[in-house]
Design a protein around this motif. Structure first.
Motif, PDB file in Angstrom:
ATOM      1  N   SER A 178      37.482  23.687  60.751  1.00  0.00           N
ATOM      2  CA  SER A 178      36.967  24.268  61.993  1.00  0.00           C
ATOM      3  C   SER A 178      35.767  25.145  61.639  1.00  0.00           C
ATOM      4  CB  SER A 178      38.044  25.098  62.689  1.00  0.00           C
ATOM      5  OG  SER A 178      39.152  24.294  63.039  1.00  0.00           O
ATOM      6  N   TYR A 179      34.578  24.652  61.908  1.00  0.00           N
ATOM      7  CA  TYR A 179      33.357  25.394  61.580  1.00  0.00           C
ATOM      8  C   TYR A 179      33.205  26.578  62.544  1.00  0.00           C
ATOM      9  CZ  TYR A 179      32.112  21.163  58.956  1.00  0.00           C
ATOM     10  OH  TYR A 179      32.101  20.094  58.090  1.00  0.00           O
ATOM     11  N   ASN A 180      32.723  27.711  62.023  1.00  0.00           N
ATOM     12  CA  ASN A 180      32.611  28.907  62.858  1.00  0.00           C
ATOM     13  C   ASN A 180      31.174  29.400  63.014  1.00  0.00           C
ATOM     14  OD1 ASN A 180      32.198  29.933  60.305  1.00  0.00           O
ATOM     15  ND2 ASN A 180      33.994  31.274  60.296  1.00  0.00           N
ATOM     16  N   THR A 181      30.217  28.491  62.840  1.00  0.00           N
ATOM     17  CA  THR A 181      28.820  28.822  63.119  1.00  0.00           C
ATOM     18  C   THR A 181      28.218  27.741  64.022  1.00  0.00           C
ATOM     19  OG1 THR A 181      27.893  27.615  61.229  1.00  0.00           O
ATOM     20  CG2 THR A 181      28.586  29.890  60.846  1.00  0.00           C
ATOM     21  N   PRO A 182      27.191  28.081  64.802  1.00  0.00           N
ATOM     22  CA  PRO A 182      26.505  27.066  65.606  1.00  0.00           C
ATOM     23  C   PRO A 182      25.819  26.047  64.698  1.00  0.00           C
ATOM     24  CG  PRO A 182      25.898  29.298  66.282  1.00  0.00           C
ATOM     25  CD  PRO A 182      26.622  29.422  64.994  1.00  0.00           C
ATOM     26  N   SER A 183      25.769  24.795  65.127  1.00  0.00           N
ATOM     27  CA  SER A 183      25.172  23.725  64.322  1.00  0.00           C
ATOM     28  C   SER A 183      24.130  22.960  65.139  1.00  0.00           C
ATOM     29  CB  SER A 183      26.254  22.750  63.833  1.00  0.00           C
ATOM     30  OG  SER A 183      27.117  23.352  62.908  1.00  0.00           O
ATOM     31  N   PRO A 184      22.865  23.376  65.091  1.00  0.00           N
ATOM     32  CA  PRO A 184      21.820  22.617  65.797  1.00  0.00           C
ATOM     33  C   PRO A 184      21.617  21.249  65.159  1.00  0.00           C
ATOM     34  CG  PRO A 184      21.074  24.840  65.225  1.00  0.00           C
ATOM     35  CD  PRO A 184      22.331  24.581  64.447  1.00  0.00           C
ATOM     36  N   TYR A 185      21.406  20.248  65.983  1.00  0.00           N
ATOM     37  CA  TYR A 185      21.083  18.905  65.477  1.00  0.00           C
ATOM     38  C   TYR A 185      20.236  18.188  66.507  1.00  0.00           C
ATOM     39  CZ  TYR A 185      21.509  14.626  62.803  1.00  0.00           C
ATOM     40  OH  TYR A 185      21.223  13.521  62.035  1.00  0.00           O
ATOM     41  N   ASN A 186      19.040  17.790  66.103  1.00  0.00           N
ATOM     42  CA  ASN A 186      18.102  17.094  66.988  1.00  0.00           C
ATOM     43  C   ASN A 186      17.915  17.818  68.316  1.00  0.00           C
ATOM     44  OD1 ASN A 186      17.600  15.128  65.105  1.00  0.00           O
ATOM     45  ND2 ASN A 186      18.941  13.586  66.018  1.00  0.00           N
ATOM     46  N   GLY A 187      17.781  19.136  68.238  1.00  0.00           N
ATOM     47  CA  GLY A 187      17.447  19.915  69.416  1.00  0.00           C
ATOM     48  C   GLY A 187      18.608  20.377  70.273  1.00  0.00           C
ATOM     49  N   PHE A 188      19.851  19.996  69.905  1.00  0.00           N
ATOM     50  CA  PHE A 188      21.022  20.453  70.652  1.00  0.00           C
ATOM     51  C   PHE A 188      21.899  21.277  69.728  1.00  0.00           C
ATOM     52  CE2 PHE A 188      25.398  20.106  72.145  1.00  0.00           C
ATOM     53  CZ  PHE A 188      25.263  20.395  73.498  1.00  0.00           C
ATOM     54  N   THR A 189      22.429  22.397  70.225  1.00  0.00           N
ATOM     55  CA  THR A 189      23.264  23.266  69.399  1.00  0.00           C
ATOM     56  C   THR A 189      24.736  23.004  69.681  1.00  0.00           C
ATOM     57  OG1 THR A 189      21.571  24.993  69.317  1.00  0.00           O
ATOM     58  CG2 THR A 189      23.827  25.639  68.793  1.00  0.00           C
ATOM     59  N   PHE A 190      25.435  22.507  68.667  1.00  0.00           N
ATOM     60  CA  PHE A 190      26.872  22.261  68.760  1.00  0.00           C
ATOM     61  C   PHE A 190      27.639  23.516  68.348  1.00  0.00           C
ATOM     62  CE2 PHE A 190      25.012  18.086  68.345  1.00  0.00           C
ATOM     63  CZ  PHE A 190      25.757  17.308  69.217  1.00  0.00           C
ATOM     64  N   GLU A 191      28.729  23.779  69.047  1.00  0.00           N
ATOM     65  CA  GLU A 191      29.572  24.928  68.733  1.00  0.00           C
ATOM     66  C   GLU A 191      31.028  24.487  68.729  1.00  0.00           C
ATOM     67  OE1 GLU A 191      28.523  28.717  69.753  1.00  0.00           O
ATOM     68  OE2 GLU A 191      26.675  28.221  70.795  1.00  0.00           O
ATOM     69  N   LEU A 196      36.556  18.977  62.758  1.00  0.00           N
ATOM     70  CA  LEU A 196      36.612  17.618  62.235  1.00  0.00           C
ATOM     71  C   LEU A 196      37.938  17.402  61.515  1.00  0.00           C
ATOM     72  CD1 LEU A 196      33.029  17.334  60.640  1.00  0.00           C
ATOM     73  CD2 LEU A 196      33.716  16.837  63.001  1.00  0.00           C
ATOM     74  N   THR A 197      38.548  16.248  61.742  1.00  0.00           N
ATOM     75  CA  THR A 197      39.762  15.860  61.034  1.00  0.00           C
ATOM     76  C   THR A 197      39.465  14.615  60.204  1.00  0.00           C
ATOM     77  OG1 THR A 197      41.188  16.779  62.751  1.00  0.00           O
ATOM     78  CG2 THR A 197      42.160  15.140  61.279  1.00  0.00           C
ATOM     79  N   PHE A 198      39.884  14.662  58.937  1.00  0.00           N
ATOM     80  CA  PHE A 198      39.592  13.589  57.988  1.00  0.00           C
ATOM     81  C   PHE A 198      40.877  12.902  57.535  1.00  0.00           C
ATOM     82  CE2 PHE A 198      36.113  16.573  57.593  1.00  0.00           C
ATOM     83  CZ  PHE A 198      35.000  15.797  57.341  1.00  0.00           C
ATOM     84  N   GLU A 199      40.772  11.595  57.351  1.00  0.00           N
ATOM     85  CA  GLU A 199      41.816  10.822  56.695  1.00  0.00           C
ATOM     86  C   GLU A 199      41.156   9.908  55.674  1.00  0.00           C
ATOM     87  OE1 GLU A 199      44.241   8.733  59.477  1.00  0.00           O
ATOM     88  OE2 GLU A 199      44.972  10.563  60.477  1.00  0.00           O
ATOM     89  N   ASN A 200      41.524  10.091  54.415  1.00  0.00           N
ATOM     90  CA  ASN A 200      40.973   9.289  53.318  1.00  0.00           C
ATOM     91  C   ASN A 200      39.444   9.238  53.356  1.00  0.00           C
ATOM     92  OD1 ASN A 200      43.618   8.695  52.419  1.00  0.00           O
ATOM     93  ND2 ASN A 200      43.763   7.031  53.906  1.00  0.00           N
ATOM     94  N   GLY A 201      38.868  10.412  53.591  1.00  0.00           N
ATOM     95  CA  GLY A 201      37.417  10.558  53.529  1.00  0.00           C
ATOM     96  C   GLY A 201      36.697  10.411  54.844  1.00  0.00           C
ATOM     97  N   LYS A 202      37.314   9.778  55.838  1.00  0.00           N
ATOM     98  CA  LYS A 202      36.624   9.451  57.080  1.00  0.00           C
ATOM     99  C   LYS A 202      36.958  10.440  58.193  1.00  0.00           C
ATOM    100  CE  LYS A 202      35.815   5.552  60.224  1.00  0.00           C
ATOM    101  NZ  LYS A 202      36.133   4.135  60.515  1.00  0.00           N
ATOM    102  N   ILE A 203      35.929  10.796  58.983  1.00  0.00           N
ATOM    103  CA  ILE A 203      36.158  11.603  60.172  1.00  0.00           C
ATOM    104  C   ILE A 203      36.860  10.731  61.213  1.00  0.00           C
ATOM    105  CG2 ILE A 203      35.091  12.886  62.069  1.00  0.00           C
ATOM    106  CD1 ILE A 203      32.709  13.435  60.162  1.00  0.00           C
ATOM    107  N   VAL A 204      38.114  11.052  61.513  1.00  0.00           N
ATOM    108  CA  VAL A 204      38.877  10.261  62.483  1.00  0.00           C
ATOM    109  C   VAL A 204      38.959  10.960  63.828  1.00  0.00           C
ATOM    110  CG1 VAL A 204      40.211   9.070  60.721  1.00  0.00           C
ATOM    111  CG2 VAL A 204      41.067  11.250  61.649  1.00  0.00           C
TER     112      VAL A 204
END
Length: 370
Positions: free
Chosen positions: A231-244, A248-256
């Protein structure tokens, strides 16, 4: 009269970061038309016996161009800029602008096209074939994002960017050596319990050579080894949009599973290609002067007491086999004021609540790097 801190920064970039030698060519690419530092870089390049080339860009112009760009057009831009880049020995990317969200309404398919053409060219030519460094330049927009006055932010900026990175480089050696012999990593914190392996993947010190500001040691997880939730606790801008509130949940390396303030939008990004749902980088941030996120990844990924865990393309120096057109650094801060957290290497606690607890790593704590 030019601020002497600008000239010092330019000198550090030319002589330390890209280590420009007599007769070498350096491309100075400026997004945002910040002429003071560009002029200082040109002067320092000549002083080092090099040959500066300058490419000026503006995000509002790029927005207008990319919004309706065709595949063929973007491929031609990438080819043209790639031909120039391939003739360079060094590259300095000065990124600035009055609005970090200038590209936010460019259609997602056009930004994906940018990733597959121009950004891919940078990965293939600039990153692999030149001595390169990228940085921001202070302005009112950055100060606003950092919740600071413009003058206070400028003072902070030059303190961070003119840090003694040679001293930091020496202090990082013990962490690099430990990471190089580590197999299992476990990270815990609020909403986070994540495990993965970094066995046999090199770790790399980042101490002012490729980024200014700098301050991280990175590697990559074994591609299929990641399991658990972060669970990330900082804002994450990407291509001009800020995600908050990104989780992410992973199983065997992959974001599921991926959720955020716009879960549909974030999942479209992770569906860019197969590698977008795997992780290409794990890094520990140690810059003593950077304490809080300001929606600028060149600063945020180096925050004292942080780490970042990056979906997408792996770096060649710490390659885990993951290929992708994205590389998205997402940051989690583990200091007590952000909820705390722990990092374990092979079941041994190495950092708690953002503070290194092993004696050999204590030189990386902020009081010893300032």
């Amino acid at each position: 009269m030019r601020d002497p801190r600008i000239q010092q920064l330019a000198k550090n970039l030319i002589t330390y970061s890209v280590n420009l030698q007599h007769g070498e060519k350096v491309l100075i690419e400026n997004f945002g038309l910040q002429k003071e530092l560009v002029n200082a870089l040109v002067q320092e390049a000549y002083a080092a016996g090099g040959y500066p080339f300058v490419l000026l860009k503006d995000h509002s112009v790029m927005r207008a161009q990319y919004t309706q760009a065709s595949d063929e057009q973007m491929e031609m831009i990438a080819k043209h800029e790639g031909e120039l880049m391939s003739q360079m020995d060094a590259y300095i990317g000065l990124r600035s602008g009055d609005n970090i969200n200038e590209m936010s309404d460019v259609p997602s398919e056009k930004m994906a096209l940018y990733e597959k053409t121009i950004f891919a060219m940078h990965r293939k030519i600039r990153i692999k074939k030149t001595k390169w460094c990228v940085l921001r330049y202070p302005n009112a927009s950055m100060a606003q994002s950092a919740s600071m006055s413009t003058e206070a932010f400028e003072d902070f900026y030059f303190e961070v960017c003119n840090l003694d990175y040679g001293k930091m480089d020496e202090a990082m050696t013990a962490l690099k050596d430990l990471m190089d012999k580590t197999d299992k990593v476990r990270i815990t914190g609020p909403g986070t319990d994540l495990s993965f392996s970094i066995k046999d993947i090199p770790s790399i010190k980042c101490s002012g050579q490729n980024n200014i500001p700098d301050g991280e040691v990175f590697t990559a997880p074994v591609k299929d080894s990641v399991n658990g939730t972060i669970s990330y606790n900082t804002p994450s801008p990407y291509n001009g949009f800020t995600f908050e509130n990104v989780q992410l949940t992973f199983e065997n390396g992959k974001i599921v599973k991926a959720t955020a303030n716009d879960s549909e939008r974030i999942n479209k990004i992770f569906d860019t290609d197969e590698g977008s749902r795997y992780v290409g980088e794990f890094a520990i941030g140690v810059n003593p002067f950077i304490k809080h996120p300001m929606k600028d990844i060149l600063f945020d990924e180096k925050i004292d007491g942080s780490f970042h865990f990056t979906p997408g393309q792996a770096y060649e120096e710490a390659y885990n086999g993951n290929e992708s057109n994205i590389h998205w650094d997402m940051v989690m801060i583990q200091r007590p004021d952000y909820g705390g957290g722990e990092i374990y290497f092979d079941d041994v606690l190495i950092r708690k609540d953002g503070v290194f607890v092993l004696p050999e790593l204590e030189q990386l704590n902020p009081e010893n790097l300032k």
